[in-house]
Enzyme design. Structure first.
Site, PDB file in Angstrom:
ATOM      1  N   LYS A   1     -26.298   4.015 -28.441  1.00 32.90           N
ATOM      2  CA  LYS A   1     -25.953   3.843 -27.029  1.00 32.90           C
ATOM      3  C   LYS A   1     -24.799   2.871 -26.806  1.00 32.90           C
ATOM      4  O   LYS A   1     -24.107   2.955 -25.780  1.00 32.90           O
ATOM      5  CB  LYS A   1     -27.173   3.370 -26.253  1.00 32.90           C
ATOM      6  CG  LYS A   1     -28.352   4.340 -26.243  1.00 32.90           C
ATOM      7  CD  LYS A   1     -28.069   5.544 -25.376  1.00 32.90           C
ATOM      8  CE  LYS A   1     -29.332   6.394 -25.209  1.00 32.90           C
ATOM      9  NZ  LYS A   1     -29.128   7.537 -24.310  1.00 32.90           N
TER      10      LYS A   1
ATOM     11  N   SER B   1     -31.174   7.528 -34.870  1.00 30.50           N
ATOM     12  CA  SER B   1     -30.398   7.086 -33.716  1.00 30.50           C
ATOM     13  C   SER B   1     -30.757   5.705 -33.211  1.00 30.50           C
ATOM     14  O   SER B   1     -30.037   5.142 -32.394  1.00 30.50           O
ATOM     15  CB  SER B   1     -30.548   8.102 -32.575  1.00 30.50           C
ATOM     16  OG  SER B   1     -31.912   8.269 -32.253  1.00 30.50           O
TER      17      SER B   1
END
Length: 328
Positions: A64, A314
């Protein structure tokens, strides 16, 4: 490929590969070119050739940061002076807080009540103000939207943001440079920025590489929106915080419908099993959302057997509770 647009009252803006390339230049020095790894134990467990992209080693511990930094760097000085407000279960919050600190931007994050303590501390350590509101991601989203409208601050969502998707796209440019000739890339899906970015980049630079999204069956809104072609709301009960989204989003859904081969579901227990395999087979920490891509490969061995598969680990911001569950 023509984008399959979903109903919306606003004109949609989509990022291009040129935007991803611009983001790669813009983010130089602000994010890490994370490594890829290959592990015999993962190959044996899946009967595939697994290439792991370690975004759990990214600054803030998740991909992110790429999108948030690209968005804030793309804003004007006047826009940044009004501050930003974001809503998140954790990793998007950390990314926005990190980007806000680097750019000197006032930042407020709305998180659901009882957040992952690892992620909450990390957001506070970046200097952001935190407001806890509601039981779910969607409750936090509504509160953040109201605060932004009242204050004039820039609302930073995690999905309908072309600059965020372009920033995330730098991850997939790196992966395809580091590991050419992948048969498929499997990407976790919450709001969909990762899968949208992966599909956009793969279509341009590796069109023979399939992109497959994966979401928790306990929070299947993106999955159901993609399969029906209609934005829907669904139950949102997954314990994988990064996948805990209860609705589909226009921009990411349109990009995913244009470029994804499939979007599949796994159970939370399958995600936990993948976290365990990362710990024991790759000696790496993955939070639930970070392990979802590997969970999808483990759940469908016939589909992936013998193929070279890229999986994005991730996020690595797992709580102690998650790690104990995975090793239990």
């Amino acid at each position: 490929m023509t984008l399959a647009l979903l109903p919306t009252a606003l004109p949609l803006v989509f990022p291009t590969v040129a935007d991803v390339l611009a983001a790669q230049s813009r983010l130089d020095g602000m994010v890490v070119r994370t490594p890829v790894g290959e592990y015999p134990e993962l190959d044996r467990a899946t009967d595939a050739r697994i290439v792991v992209k370690h975004e759990n080693l990214q600054r803030t511990g998740a991909f992110k940061a790429r999108g948030a930094c690209n968005l804030l760097l793309s804003m004007s000085d006047a826009e940044r002076a009004r501050g930003v407000i974001a809503y998140s279960t954790g990793n998007h919050a950390q990314g926005v807080a990190y980007a806000a600190r680097l750019t000197g931007t006032a930042c407020t994050i709305v998180m659901p009540d009882d957040p992952n303590p690892v992620k909450l501390r990390a957001v506070l350590d970046q200097g952001a103000d935190v407001l806890l509101h509601g039981a779910t991601f969607d409750d936090a989203r509504e509160q953040a939207t109201a605060l932004a409208e009242a204050s004039g601050a820039r609302l930073v969502g995690a999905a309908n943001e072309p600059d965020i998707i372009a920033g995330v796209g730098t991850l997939y440019l790196e992966l395809l440079q580091q590991a050419p000739a992948l048969d498929a890339i499997v990407v976790p899906v919450g709001g969909g920025s990762g899968a949208a970015a992966a599909g956009l980049v793969a279509a341009a630079v590796a069109p023979r590489t399939q992109v497959i999204g994966v979401q928790s069956a306990a929070s299947p809104a993106a999955h159901d929106s993609w399969h029906t072609g209609t934005l829907v709301q669904r139950q949102n009960t997954t314990r994988a915080e990064g996948l805990a989204v209860g609705c589909g989003f226009e921009v990411t859904q349109a990009l995913m419908r244009a470029h994804l081969t499939d979007l599949v579901l796994v159970t939370d227990d399958q995600i936990t099993a993948a976290q365990r395999l990362y710990l024991t087979g790759a000696r790496t920490v993955a939070e639930g959302a970070g392990a979802a891509a590997l969970a999808a490969v483990l759940a469908d061995p016939e589909r992936f057997a013998g193929r070279r598969i890229g999986v994005v680990c991730s996020g690595g911001n797992a709580s102690a509770e998650e790690l104990l569950r995975a090793l239990g």
